[in-house]
Scaffold this motif. Structure first.
Motif, PDB file in Angstrom:
ATOM      1  N   LYS A   1      55.762  39.241  42.724  1.00  0.00           N
ATOM      2  CA  LYS A   1      56.595  40.367  42.273  1.00  0.00           C
ATOM      3  C   LYS A   1      55.817  41.679  42.374  1.00  0.00           C
ATOM      4  CE  LYS A   1      59.308  41.887  38.307  1.00  0.00           C
ATOM      5  NZ  LYS A   1      59.716  41.569  36.928  1.00  0.00           N
ATOM      6  N   ARG A   2      54.549  41.670  41.991  1.00  0.00           N
ATOM      7  CA  ARG A   2      53.734  42.892  42.079  1.00  0.00           C
ATOM      8  C   ARG A   2      53.533  43.325  43.530  1.00  0.00           C
ATOM      9  NH1 ARG A   2      51.043  40.368  37.761  1.00  0.00           N
ATOM     10  NH2 ARG A   2      49.379  39.629  39.104  1.00  0.00           N
ATOM     11  N   LEU A   3      53.369  42.368  44.433  1.00  0.00           N
ATOM     12  CA  LEU A   3      53.215  42.713  45.851  1.00  0.00           C
ATOM     13  C   LEU A   3      54.492  43.348  46.398  1.00  0.00           C
ATOM     14  CD1 LEU A   3      51.236  39.629  47.202  1.00  0.00           C
ATOM     15  CD2 LEU A   3      50.395  41.967  46.919  1.00  0.00           C
TER      16      LEU A   3
ATOM     17  N   ILE B   1      46.304  45.840  46.848  1.00  0.00           N
ATOM     18  CA  ILE B   1      47.082  44.624  47.078  1.00  0.00           C
ATOM     19  C   ILE B   1      46.247  43.470  47.621  1.00  0.00           C
ATOM     20  CG2 ILE B   1      49.228  45.913  47.409  1.00  0.00           C
ATOM     21  CD1 ILE B   1      49.032  45.276  50.401  1.00  0.00           C
ATOM     22  N   GLU B   2      45.025  43.753  48.038  1.00  0.00           N
ATOM     23  CA  GLU B   2      44.210  42.686  48.642  1.00  0.00           C
ATOM     24  C   GLU B   2      44.026  41.501  47.705  1.00  0.00           C
ATOM     25  OE1 GLU B   2      43.087  45.883  48.458  1.00  0.00           O
ATOM     26  OE2 GLU B   2      43.454  46.512  50.511  1.00  0.00           O
ATOM     27  N   GLY B   3      43.756  41.768  46.427  1.00  0.00           N
ATOM     28  CA  GLY B   3      43.575  40.681  45.463  1.00  0.00           C
ATOM     29  C   GLY B   3      44.852  39.878  45.296  1.00  0.00           C
ATOM     30  N   GLY B   4      45.992  40.557  45.268  1.00  0.00           N
ATOM     31  CA  GLY B   4      47.270  39.867  45.150  1.00  0.00           C
ATOM     32  C   GLY B   4      47.565  39.024  46.371  1.00  0.00           C
TER      33      GLY B   4
ATOM     34  N   ASP C   1      50.360  45.796  55.945  1.00  0.00           N
ATOM     35  CA  ASP C   1      49.160  45.080  55.484  1.00  0.00           C
ATOM     36  C   ASP C   1      49.531  43.731  54.884  1.00  0.00           C
ATOM     37  OD1 ASP C   1      47.579  47.234  56.232  1.00  0.00           O
ATOM     38  OD2 ASP C   1      47.644  48.141  54.238  1.00  0.00           O
ATOM     39  N   LEU C   2      50.590  43.720  54.092  1.00  0.00           N
ATOM     40  CA  LEU C   2      51.014  42.489  53.432  1.00  0.00           C
ATOM     41  C   LEU C   2      51.360  41.407  54.448  1.00  0.00           C
ATOM     42  CD1 LEU C   2      51.838  40.990  50.818  1.00  0.00           C
ATOM     43  CD2 LEU C   2      54.118  41.953  51.135  1.00  0.00           C
TER      44      LEU C   2
ATOM     45  N   GLY D   1      57.343  49.238  38.890  1.00  0.00           N
ATOM     46  CA  GLY D   1      56.072  48.543  38.715  1.00  0.00           C
ATOM     47  C   GLY D   1      54.895  49.472  38.898  1.00  0.00           C
ATOM     48  N   VAL D   2      53.774  49.041  38.375  1.00  0.00           N
ATOM     49  CA  VAL D   2      52.558  49.833  38.398  1.00  0.00           C
ATOM     50  C   VAL D   2      51.733  49.653  39.669  1.00  0.00           C
ATOM     51  CG1 VAL D   2      50.395  50.234  37.151  1.00  0.00           C
ATOM     52  CG2 VAL D   2      52.482  49.696  35.900  1.00  0.00           C
TER      53      VAL D   2
END
Length: 127
Positions: free
Chosen positions: A18-20, A102-105, A33-34, A95-96
């Motif tokens: 959801k955050r991504l 986003i790399e960690g996600g 990137d994603l 969202g924040v």
């Protein structure tokens, strides 16, 4: 033992998914990137997977990746309500997440997807 294995939840990172998606809607450039790192099938949640598929398809067709376009595409596919409706999708923009983080996600979702893909192989080896 097999019955117990079938009742255990599969590895997932639903909040991270959801955050991504939120990061992508807040910064459409992050979509590239994603999807260089993940495929829509890597998303465990059906809602997230459908939204990711629509965004991925838009990228492949050089179409805009924004909230109005996403809502229109999901509506045309008959999937808007299954994905939470326009109001829920709009809430993703609140969202924040910052696209530069986003790399960690991505890594978290990738690891969960990898574990899900390993389960059938492990079950097959145990038989």
């Amino acid at each position: 033992m097999t019955e117990l294995q079938n009742t255990l939840p599969l590895p997932a990172a639903l909040e991270t998914e959801k955050r991504l998606l939120s990061a992508v809607l807040n910064d459409p450039a992050a979509a590239q990137d994603l999807f260089e790192a993940l495929h829509p099938k890597d998303f465990a949640g059906a809602r997230s997977r459908q939204i990711a598929s629509v965004i991925h398809e838009a990228l492949q067709n050089d179409e805009p990746v924004d909230l109005p376009s996403l809502v229109d595409r999901l509506r045309m596919a008959g999937q808007l309500e299954a994905c939470g409706g326009a109001t829920w999708l709009a809430s993703l923009r609140d969202g924040v997440p910052v696209s530069t983080h986003i790399e960690g996600g991505i890594q978290h979702v990738r690891e969960a997807a990898s574990r899900r893909r390993m389960i059938p192989e492990i079950q097959k080896a145990l038989q």
